[in-house]
Design an enzyme around this catalytic site. Structure first.
Site, PDB file in Angstrom:
ATOM      1  N   ASP A   1      42.882  48.930  51.272  1.00 57.18           N
ATOM      2  CA  ASP A   1      42.737  50.377  51.127  1.00 57.18           C
ATOM      3  C   ASP A   1      42.172  50.692  49.749  1.00 57.18           C
ATOM      4  OD1 ASP A   1      44.969  49.968  49.439  1.00 57.18           O
ATOM      5  OD2 ASP A   1      46.367  50.370  51.072  1.00 57.18           O
ATOM      6  N   SER A   2      42.534  51.847  49.190  1.00 51.02           N
ATOM      7  CA  SER A   2      41.968  52.262  47.909  1.00 51.02           C
ATOM      8  C   SER A   2      42.302  51.294  46.783  1.00 51.02           C
ATOM      9  CB  SER A   2      42.461  53.668  47.555  1.00 51.02           C
ATOM     10  OG  SER A   2      43.870  53.741  47.619  1.00 51.02           O
ATOM     11  N   LEU A   3      43.451  50.626  46.858  1.00 54.96           N
ATOM     12  CA  LEU A   3      43.805  49.665  45.818  1.00 54.96           C
ATOM     13  C   LEU A   3      42.864  48.472  45.820  1.00 54.96           C
ATOM     14  CD1 LEU A   3      47.683  49.766  46.219  1.00 54.96           C
ATOM     15  CD2 LEU A   3      46.371  50.668  44.290  1.00 54.96           C
TER      16      LEU A   3
ATOM     17  N   HIS B   1      46.779  54.647  40.764  1.00 55.45           N
ATOM     18  CA  HIS B   1      46.184  53.414  41.288  1.00 55.45           C
ATOM     19  C   HIS B   1      46.068  52.382  40.158  1.00 55.45           C
ATOM     20  CE1 HIS B   1      45.264  55.964  44.702  1.00 55.45           C
ATOM     21  NE2 HIS B   1      44.843  54.899  45.366  1.00 55.45           N
TER      22      HIS B   1
END
Length: 307
Positions: A97-99, A283
């Site tokens: 995902d965004s990580l 994040h």
């Protein structure tokens, strides 16, 4: 996403049609330009020494709602585009995902506008890209911000999940399927999905209860691993990453696969000690990405990856 080439002469042009994403241009290992939503253009890097150069174009951020088109490298007058660099012997695919994307990792503040998120995201400095470079591997980062294995951040968009988009080349085209040219055969696939599933509480109106949600996650995760196993074959090592609230569930999925005889599914616990989470919206920061890569690289080096 990145493209690598070789040119001779005093300049190189990068042919792009993309009004949504940002790109870095690297010549002979040095970043010489950052192209912010370049649009339909040929961007020229001139003034190079009249010799042979390596050029690398890297897409910095995820723009799943738009189509990005790269038209190739072109040489300045008097120069030439040379044969492509040899592919690396090692290949790694990162799924997440965004990580995994590197969302906001260059930011100096956790509070970001959407425009600041886009400008401060650099997938080339994500833990996956850094790990691949330490291992001298070609890599794919297949990441989609906000999506989970069965549940997206805060229960949003209940009609889709990450798995809805995994098969696609063009994420904004429903039904699109990426056609593997036969050259992509990763020895290692790293899966890190679960943060969006578990980071917010299941709310009334969602298709789960807190009790059956975890079981649905584990079931879907097992199915996804089987999909990867079918796609890439028995020799590919699949690394399932566990962190935070979903670590124990991932560990169970891996144990189930191992007990069924698939020893090339491995569990890796992402130790977040020492991470500052100073990227946008808590994040990973670029520093965090380096720390994670320095922890993941020796683990992958110790796998029976066959490379």
């Amino acid at each position: 996403m990145y493209f690598e080439g070789r040119v001779s002469g005093t300049g190189v042009g990068i042919v792009l049609n993309d009004s949504a994403a940002d790109y870095d241009v690297q010549v002979d290992g040095t970043t010489v330009a950052t192209l912010v939503t370049p649009g339909n253009t040929t961007h020229w890097i001139n003034g190079l020494s009249n010799s042979t150069h390596t050029v690398r174009l890297v897409k910095r951020n995820d723009t799943p709602g738009d189509t990005s088109t790269f038209g190739g490298f072109v040489a300045a007058p008097g120069g030439a585009v040379l044969s492509k660099p040899a592919a690396r012997n090692r290949q790694i695919e990162f799924i997440g995902d965004s990580l995994t994307v590197g969302y906001g990792n260059l930011s100096t503040s956790r509070t970001c506008t959407w425009d600041q998120v886009k400008r401060n995201t650099n997938s080339d400095m994500s833990y996956g890209a850094l790990t691949a470079r330490q291992l001298n591997a070609d890599y794919q980062i297949n990441g989609y911000s906000g999506l989970g294995m069965v549940r997206n951040y805060d229960g949003g968009r209940s009609d889709v999940t990450y798995r809805t988009f995994y098969d696609r080349a063009l994420l904004n085209v429903s039904g699109d399927v990426w056609q593997n040219p036969g050259t992509w055969r990763p020895q290692v696939v790293v899966v890190n999905l679960g943060t969006n599933d578990f980071s917010t509480a299941v709310k009334p109106g969602e298709p789960w209860t807190p009790d059956n949600f975890a079981a649905a996650y584990r079931s879907a995760y097992g199915d996804f691993i089987q999909k990867l196993r079918t796609r890439y074959g028995a020799d590919t090592t699949i690394v399932a990453v566990g962190a935070g609230q979903y670590a124990g569930h991932v560990q169970q999925v891996v144990k189930t696969r191992n007990d069924a005889g698939d020893s090339r599914v491995r569990y890796w616990f992402l130790d977040d000690s020492g991470l500052d989470f100073l990227g946008c919206d808590w994040h990973y920061s670029a520093r965090d990405d380096r720390l994670i890569a320095d922890r993941l690289t020796p683990f992958i080096s110790g796998l029976p990856a066959g490379w």
